[in-house]
Design a protein around this motif. Structure first.
Motif, PDB file in Angstrom:
ATOM      1  N   VAL A  76       0.859  -1.182   0.000  1.00 44.78           N
ATOM      2  CA  VAL A  76       0.000   0.000   0.000  1.00 44.78           C
ATOM      3  C   VAL A  76       0.896   1.232   0.000  1.00 44.78           C
ATOM      4  CG1 VAL A  76      -1.801   1.251   1.262  1.00 44.78           C
ATOM      5  CG2 VAL A  76      -1.756  -1.261   1.318  1.00 44.78           C
ATOM      6  N   PHE A  77       0.606   2.131  -0.915  1.00 44.15           N
ATOM      7  CA  PHE A  77       1.350   3.381  -1.014  1.00 44.15           C
ATOM      8  C   PHE A  77       0.360   4.523  -0.816  1.00 44.15           C
ATOM      9  CE2 PHE A  77       3.021   0.149  -3.852  1.00 44.15           C
ATOM     10  CZ  PHE A  77       4.329   0.031  -3.416  1.00 44.15           C
ATOM     11  N   ILE A  78       0.623   5.380   0.155  1.00 45.22           N
ATOM     12  CA  ILE A  78      -0.249   6.527   0.389  1.00 45.22           C
ATOM     13  C   ILE A  78       0.586   7.804   0.359  1.00 45.22           C
ATOM     14  CG2 ILE A  78      -2.081   5.315   1.625  1.00 45.22           C
ATOM     15  CD1 ILE A  78      -0.849   6.063   4.245  1.00 45.22           C
ATOM     16  N   ASP A  79      -0.026   8.879  -0.105  1.00 44.01           N
ATOM     17  CA  ASP A  79       0.752  10.117  -0.197  1.00 44.01           C
ATOM     18  C   ASP A  79       0.732  10.932   1.088  1.00 44.01           C
ATOM     19  OD1 ASP A  79      -1.698  11.478  -0.290  1.00 44.01           O
ATOM     20  OD2 ASP A  79      -0.992  12.857  -1.835  1.00 44.01           O
ATOM     21  N   ASP A  80      -0.055  10.498   2.078  1.00 43.82           N
ATOM     22  CA  ASP A  80      -0.099  11.185   3.372  1.00 43.82           C
ATOM     23  C   ASP A  80      -0.330  10.142   4.460  1.00 43.82           C
ATOM     24  OD1 ASP A  80      -0.575  12.707   5.640  1.00 43.82           O
ATOM     25  OD2 ASP A  80      -2.012  14.047   4.668  1.00 43.82           O
ATOM     26  N   ILE A  81       0.677   9.912   5.275  1.00 35.22           N
ATOM     27  CA  ILE A  81       0.578   8.891   6.322  1.00 35.22           C
ATOM     28  C   ILE A  81      -0.560   9.193   7.299  1.00 35.22           C
ATOM     29  CG2 ILE A  81       2.202   9.861   7.999  1.00 35.22           C
ATOM     30  CD1 ILE A  81       2.039   6.173   6.874  1.00 35.22           C
ATOM     31  N   ASN A  82      -1.021  10.426   7.338  1.00 35.45           N
ATOM     32  CA  ASN A  82      -2.165  10.767   8.188  1.00 35.45           C
ATOM     33  C   ASN A  82      -3.446  10.100   7.714  1.00 35.45           C
ATOM     34  OD1 ASN A  82      -0.790  12.514  10.069  1.00 35.45           O
ATOM     35  ND2 ASN A  82      -0.602  13.960   8.375  1.00 35.45           N
ATOM     36  N   ASP A  83      -3.466   9.588   6.474  1.00 33.24           N
ATOM     37  CA  ASP A  83      -4.625   8.857   5.950  1.00 33.24           C
ATOM     38  C   ASP A  83      -4.554   7.367   6.269  1.00 33.24           C
ATOM     39  OD1 ASP A  83      -5.910  11.066   4.848  1.00 33.24           O
ATOM     40  OD2 ASP A  83      -4.811  10.902   2.953  1.00 33.24           O
ATOM     41  N   CYS A 104       2.995  -0.902   4.098  1.00 34.83           N
ATOM     42  CA  CYS A 104       2.348   0.375   3.823  1.00 34.83           C
ATOM     43  C   CYS A 104       3.388   1.461   4.009  1.00 34.83           C
ATOM     44  CB  CYS A 104       1.162   0.609   4.757  1.00 34.83           C
ATOM     45  SG  CYS A 104       0.298   2.173   4.426  1.00 34.83           S
ATOM     46  N   VAL A 105       3.561   2.272   2.979  1.00 30.14           N
ATOM     47  CA  VAL A 105       4.542   3.341   3.044  1.00 30.14           C
ATOM     48  C   VAL A 105       3.954   4.643   2.522  1.00 30.14           C
ATOM     49  CG1 VAL A 105       6.548   1.803   2.863  1.00 30.14           C
ATOM     50  CG2 VAL A 105       5.522   2.732   0.797  1.00 30.14           C
ATOM     51  N   GLU A 106       4.471   5.729   3.056  1.00 29.69           N
ATOM     52  CA  GLU A 106       4.122   7.046   2.537  1.00 29.69           C
ATOM     53  C   GLU A 106       5.100   7.373   1.409  1.00 29.69           C
ATOM     54  OE1 GLU A 106       3.156  11.335   4.447  1.00 29.69           O
ATOM     55  OE2 GLU A 106       5.169  10.581   4.864  1.00 29.69           O
ATOM     56  N   VAL A 107       4.558   7.921   0.333  1.00 32.74           N
ATOM     57  CA  VAL A 107       5.374   8.298  -0.818  1.00 32.74           C
ATOM     58  C   VAL A 107       5.159   9.776  -1.124  1.00 32.74           C
ATOM     59  CG1 VAL A 107       5.386   5.987  -1.817  1.00 32.74           C
ATOM     60  CG2 VAL A 107       3.582   7.578  -2.447  1.00 32.74           C
TER      61      VAL A 107
END
Length: 127
Positions: A76-83, A104-107
């Motif tokens: 899982v790649f998310i652009d905001d770890i707050n999500d 799961c990583v923030e990108v």
């Protein structure tokens, strides 16, 4: 031996790649973002995009002879770890029981300005 899979019910690839590849009974999906297959438009907001990602993954896995129940690993790649919590909540709707291993990583950025992208490795369903 490998077999390429293009899923007619998933959005068109946004680059020079296929929806998935099957090799030795494993299906490796390309990352899916929240594009609506019929329009190519990105869903609005993290929740809508995450649900669309799973619809797209389901279409790809179905075309490959598998489904989310046969997933063994996700990234899982998310652009905001707050999500993270929102994505996690929706993720749990699609994976119940024996859940796959996951990263799961923030990108910094995702294609087309997407907020989330998910890729899956699954085993092929037995015929």
């Amino acid at each position: 031996m490998k077999k390429t899979i293009n899923a007619p019910k998933a959005p068109a690839a946004v680059g020079p790649y296929v929806h998935a590849v099957e090799a030795n009974g494993l299906i490796f999906t390309s990352g899916q973002i929240g594009l609506i297959p019929e329009t190519g438009e990105l869903q609005n907001g993290i929740e809508a995009q995450t649900h669309q990602v799973f619809k797209n993954l389901q279409a790809v896995l179905e075309a490959a002879g598998s489904d989310l129940d046969h997933a063994v690993k996700t990234s899982v790649f998310i652009d905001d770890i707050n999500d993270f919590a929102k994505v996690n909540e929706i993720y749990a709707e699609y994976f119940t029981g024996d859940t796959p291993a996951r990263s799961c990583v923030e990108v910094a950025k995702l294609p087309k300005g997407a907020l989330v992208e998910i890729e899956v490795i699954a085993v092929k369903k037995e015929a």
